[in-house]
Design an enzyme around this catalytic site. Structure first.
Site, PDB file in Angstrom:
ATOM      1  N   ARG A  76      44.593  48.360  44.674  1.00  0.00           N
ATOM      2  CA  ARG A  76      44.354  48.214  43.307  1.00  0.00           C
ATOM      3  C   ARG A  76      45.639  49.213  42.638  1.00  0.00           C
ATOM      4  NH1 ARG A  76      42.977  44.656  39.912  1.00  0.00           N
ATOM      5  NH2 ARG A  76      40.735  45.234  40.998  1.00  0.00           N
ATOM      6  N   GLN A 100      40.718  34.584  46.385  1.00  0.00           N
ATOM      7  CA  GLN A 100      41.410  35.209  45.525  1.00  0.00           C
ATOM      8  C   GLN A 100      42.983  35.917  45.341  1.00  0.00           C
ATOM      9  OE1 GLN A 100      39.634  36.860  41.611  1.00  0.00           O
ATOM     10  NE2 GLN A 100      41.483  38.216  41.066  1.00  0.00           N
ATOM     11  N   ARG A 105      48.682  40.235  50.264  1.00  0.00           N
ATOM     12  CA  ARG A 105      48.370  41.090  49.480  1.00  0.00           C
ATOM     13  C   ARG A 105      48.004  41.555  50.712  1.00  0.00           C
ATOM     14  NH1 ARG A 105      43.987  41.336  45.025  1.00  0.00           N
ATOM     15  NH2 ARG A 105      42.555  40.049  45.462  1.00  0.00           N
ATOM     16  N   HIS A 184      52.884  41.531  40.905  1.00  0.00           N
ATOM     17  CA  HIS A 184      51.414  42.093  39.979  1.00  0.00           C
ATOM     18  C   HIS A 184      52.346  42.925  39.484  1.00  0.00           C
ATOM     19  CE1 HIS A 184      48.022  43.112  38.439  1.00  0.00           C
ATOM     20  NE2 HIS A 184      46.938  41.585  39.345  1.00  0.00           N
ATOM     21  N   ASP A 228      45.012  39.399  29.128  1.00  0.00           N
ATOM     22  CA  ASP A 228      45.168  38.759  29.645  1.00  0.00           C
ATOM     23  C   ASP A 228      45.772  37.225  29.785  1.00  0.00           C
ATOM     24  OD1 ASP A 228      45.508  37.613  32.471  1.00  0.00           O
ATOM     25  OD2 ASP A 228      43.407  37.061  33.300  1.00  0.00           O
ATOM     26  N   GLU A 290      54.004  41.033  35.275  1.00  0.00           N
ATOM     27  CA  GLU A 290      54.322  41.045  36.328  1.00  0.00           C
ATOM     28  C   GLU A 290      54.989  38.764  36.340  1.00  0.00           C
ATOM     29  OE1 GLU A 290      50.016  39.734  37.479  1.00  0.00           O
ATOM     30  OE2 GLU A 290      48.762  41.269  36.180  1.00  0.00           O
TER      31      GLU A 290
END
Length: 314
Positions: A76, A100, A105, A184, A228, A290
């Site tokens: 995170r 997801q 990652r 990201h 978002d 991003e």
């Protein structure tokens, strides 16, 4: 020059040479420091950039205090790499089984080595760190979910003025591959209420906080609640997206062959609901800008390669 991780790194004070970038590779982490003291750290887990500091030691990326750095879950903060799906895609057969944001990652990457600029002095030194992931190194569970033959080289380049991340995806198989990709990036800011984002004026975006409605951006972006948005910038990848704080430029992001930009901030409620987001008011000190290609799918034919990159200047 290219060094492999099992070879000794050049000494900082090699006789007759100006100081050179220093690279260490230990404890599943690669760290590079320039002669001018800029520094970057990358975990082999996810090839995730977890720290970028300027010459004064000021951290430029936001990393949650509760981020898992042991490989138990995606990090995170920093710069997680999203591939081959953005979010989830239950209606897209090729990626419907993936978690997801895909597997990049959450996978362990290989450190392929470093290359340094031949600098005349410390002020123009730079270093590029290369990481690799391929279908040969994926675990069996991921291969079952996404049974394509591919290879990726992900490069992180540090200069005194900027940090660049670039990706090369090659289709080594005999069938086309559909994918999405995104870097990201969590940028650290002083006060989100004083932030403006410019460079996306007159651009269409999908507002994921408002039922995925398509809207158009008028003027600068300010963050006043959960945000978002997936932008397709009207002026193309080479036009800079600029993050300013109280009128001063904090970051400039320029993209290469990555057509979309996601702007994200979780705000109060979303941050409170994420177990690995700490402190809970950390949203006041971060904004995600991003760079990616996530609206629709990129199709890569057999033996073809895709390249995309971003450069962040402070």
């Amino acid at each position: 020059m290219v060094d492999r991780p099992n070879k000794p790194m050049a000494l900082a004070t090699t006789p007759g040479l100006p100081p050179q970038p220093q690279v260490s590779h230990e404890n599943s982490r690669v760290t590079a420091t320039l002669p001018t003291r800029e520094r970057v750290e990358i975990l082999l887990y996810g090839a995730t950039v977890v720290s970028w500091k300027d010459r004064f030691g000021t951290e430029k990326l936001w990393l949650s205090d509760a981020a898992k750095l042991d490989g138990s879950k995606a990090v995170r903060g920093g710069i997680p790499l999203v591939f081959p799906v953005f979010g989830t895609a239950p209606d897209h057969a090729a990626t419907s089984k993936l978690p997801q944001h895909g597997f990049a990652r959450n996978s362990r990457w290989e450190f392929l080595g470093k290359s340094s600029s031949e600098s005349a002095g410390p002020s123009d030194a730079s270093v590029k760190l290369d990481f690799g992931l391929s279908s040969n190194t994926l675990d069996d569970a991921v291969k079952a979910q996404w049974p394509y033959t591919f290879s990726i080289i992900y490069s992180v380049t540090l200069t005194p003025e900027s940090l660049s991340t670039s990706i090369v995806v090659t289709n080594n198989g005999d069938q086309p591959i559909d994918f999405q990709v995104l870097m990201h990036t969590y940028l650290r800011v002083g006060d989100i209420s004083k932030i403006q984002v410019t460079g996306l004026e007159d651009s269409e975006y999908v507002d994921k906080v408002d039922a995925a409605k398509t809207k158009s951006q008028s003027g600068a972006i300010t963050i006043t609640g959960e945000t978002d948005r997936v932008y397709t910038p009207a002026k193309g990848p080479s036009h800079a997206v600029v993050v300013s704080e109280e009128g001063e430029t904090a970051f400039t992001v320029v993209r290469d062959n990555l057509k979309d930009v996601v702007v994200w901030n979780p705000w109060t409620d979303k941050a409170a609901g994420m177990g690995d987001f700490e402190p809970k008011d950390g949203f006041k000190n971060m904004i995600c800008i991003e760079a990616g290609s996530v609206k629709g799918w990129t199709t890569l034919d057999p033996n073809d390669a895709f390249e995309g990159a971003q450069t962040i200047s402070d």
